[in-house]
Design a protein around this motif. Structure first.
Motif, short mmCIF file in Angstrom:
data_model
loop_
_atom_site.label_atom_id
_atom_site.label_comp_id
_atom_site.label_asym_id
_atom_site.label_seq_id
_atom_site.Cartn_x
_atom_site.Cartn_y
_atom_site.Cartn_z
N VAL A 112 0.84 -1.20 0.00
CA VAL A 112 0.00 0.00 0.00
C VAL A 112 0.87 1.24 0.00
CG1 VAL A 112 -1.88 -1.16 1.22
CG2 VAL A 112 -0.16 0.08 2.52
N ASP A 204 -5.01 0.55 7.19
CA ASP A 204 -3.69 0.63 6.55
C ASP A 204 -2.83 1.69 7.21
OD1 ASP A 204 -4.40 -1.37 4.80
OD2 ASP A 204 -4.66 -0.05 3.07
N TYR A 208 0.68 1.17 9.51
CA TYR A 208 1.91 1.89 9.14
C TYR A 208 2.41 2.72 10.32
CZ TYR A 208 4.85 5.39 6.76
OH TYR A 208 5.88 6.22 6.39
N SER A 266 -12.74 1.73 7.14
CA SER A 266 -12.17 0.38 7.10
C SER A 266 -13.15 -0.61 7.70
CB SER A 266 -10.85 0.31 7.89
OG SER A 266 -9.86 1.14 7.32
#
Length: 325
Positions: A112, A204, A208, A266
Motif C-alpha cells: 500500500v 492501513d 503503518y 475500514s
C-alpha cells in the motif's frame, strides 16, 4: 516542496535537517492553521528512525509522519523457541494449530501507499467529558462519595479512578478532576471528529503508524522478551518503560491488550487490542499479548452482543486524530 520526499521515508530521512525544517515550516504555515511547531526531533526505536517536528494544537501534541509505499499484513514470522513452546502449550503442544490460530488473526499481506499526515502523538479516551466536582450529575451517583474519598486519601501522585461507563476521577498531585461518561455510536463519534476538521486513520494507516512496515509479529520483533516488564506482568515496582514510549514516528501506541484504537473507512474498525479477552481467558503473557501485534485483527468486534457500532465509546476504546497532507 518536493512531493516525492513527503511520500518516501528514505528520501525524507536523507534530507539535511535544515532542509527538512524549511519544508515542515512551509507545510504547517500553508496547510495547517492553528498548528505551531514546538521543536524538531529524531525519533528512533526498533531499528527505525524519523526526523520530524513536534507540533501543538489546542494543547495536544502532533507529529509530521512522512508517507511511504510499504508491505503490510503478515503470514509468516520467526518466533523464538521459548516463546513458541510457551504459546504452543495453550494448544496442547499442537504447533500447527497454534500457527493457524495466529495466522487467522492477522491482516493479509498487501502493498500500500500511505500518504504523509499530521498525527496526534497520544491516544485519547472516548465518551468522557470534564465537569466540576460539584456537578449534580456526578454527585448524585451512588458511588461518587466513596470513590472521591478513596482518591483524596490516596498517597499516589497520579491516579485515574474509573467507575465503568459512569464517571472518572483523575488525581494529579493535590488536584482532582472529574469526567462524566456519555456514550456515542461509531457514526456519531466520527461525525463529531470530522466536524472539527480531523479524521481517524484507516486500518492501513494505523498499521503503518504502528509498525512502519516492519515484517515482524510485534512492532519490536517476533518474540516476547521475558526480561522486560509488560503491563499486567510486572516483576517489580518500576513503570513499564518498554512499550508506552514514543516509537519511530514519535507516536505512543498503547500496546495494551485492553485498549483498542478506532479506525474509519475500514471494515476492521478497531485495532491494537482485543479488549483483554485473551488475558481474561487465561492466555498468559504470550497469548495475551498477541493482540498488540501490528497486524492483529479481532473478529469479536463484529459480535452483535458487544454492540460496538451502536456504542463505540467507553473504557476500552480510544482515538488518535490525524490530518492528511
Amino acid at each position: 516542496m518536493s512531493v516525492t520526499q513527503l511520500y518516501d521515508r528514505q528520501a525524507w530521512n536523507a534530507l539535511p535537517k535544515r532542509e527538512a525544517e524549511v519544508i515542515l515550516h512551509q507545510l504547517v504555515n500553508t496547510q495547517f492553521p492553528g498548528f505551531t511547531i514546538k521543536r524538531f526531533e529524531t525519533f528512533e526505536k526498533f531499528g527505525q528512525r524519523t526526523y520530524t517536528s513536534v507540533l501543538e494544537y489546542d494543547g495536544a501534541e502532533f507529529v509530521f509522519v512522512p508517507g511511504d509505499t510499504v508491505v503490510l499484513g503478515l503470514d509468516s514470522w520467526n518466533m523464538a523457541t521459548e516463546n513458541r513452546n510457551n504459546m504452543a502449550a495453550m494448544f496442547e503442544d499442537n504447533a500447527g494449530e497454534m500457527d493457524n490460530y495466529i495466522r487467522e488473526r492477522l491482516s493479509p499481506v498487501r502493498t500500500v501507499t500511505i500518504g504523509p499526515m499530521i498525527v496526534e502523538r497520544e491516544y485519547r479516551p472516548t465518551g468522557y467529558f470534564p465537569v466540576e466536582l460539584t456537578d449534580e450529575r456526578l454527585t448524585s451517583d451512588d458511588y461518587f462519595e466513596k470513590a472521591f474519598a478513596e482518591v483524596k486519601a490516596s498517597t499516589r501522585e497520579h491516579w485515574s479512578y474509573t467507575v465503568n461507563d459512569s464517571f472518572r476521577l483523575v488525581k494529579n498531585g493535590d488536584k482532582i478532576t472529574a469526567w462524566l461518561y456519555q456514550g456515542a455510536s461509531r457514526e456519531e463519534l466520527l461525525r463529531e471528529i470530522q466536524a472539527t476538521g480531523f479524521r481517524l486513520p484507516t486500518e492501513d494507516e494505523w498499521e503503518y503508524l504502528c509498525g512502519g512496515g516492519s515484517r515482524t509479529l510485534y512492532p519490536w520483533g517476533d518474540a516476547i522478551d521475558y526480561d522486560k516488564d509488560y503491563l499486567y506482568f510486572k516483576k517489580n515496582d518500576q513503570p513499564e518503560i518498554y512499550l508506552d514510549t514514543p516509537n519511530h514516528f514519535g507516536l505512543v501506541i498503547a500496546n495494551n491488550p485492553y485498549r483498542y484504537e478506532i479506525m474509519m473507512d475500514s471494515e476492521w474498525f478497531l485495532k491494537g487490542g482485543d479488549g483483554g479477552c485473551n488475558l481474561c481467558g487465561g492466555g498468559g503473557l504470550d497469548l495475551g499479548y498477541l493482540s498488540v501485534s501490528t497486524y492483529f485483527r479481532d473478529s469479536s468486534i463484529f459480535d452483535e452482543d458487544l454492540n460496538y457500532e451502536e456504542e463505540i465509546t467507553g473504557d476500552y476504546t480510544f482515538i488518535r486524530r490525524i490530518k492528511r497532507v
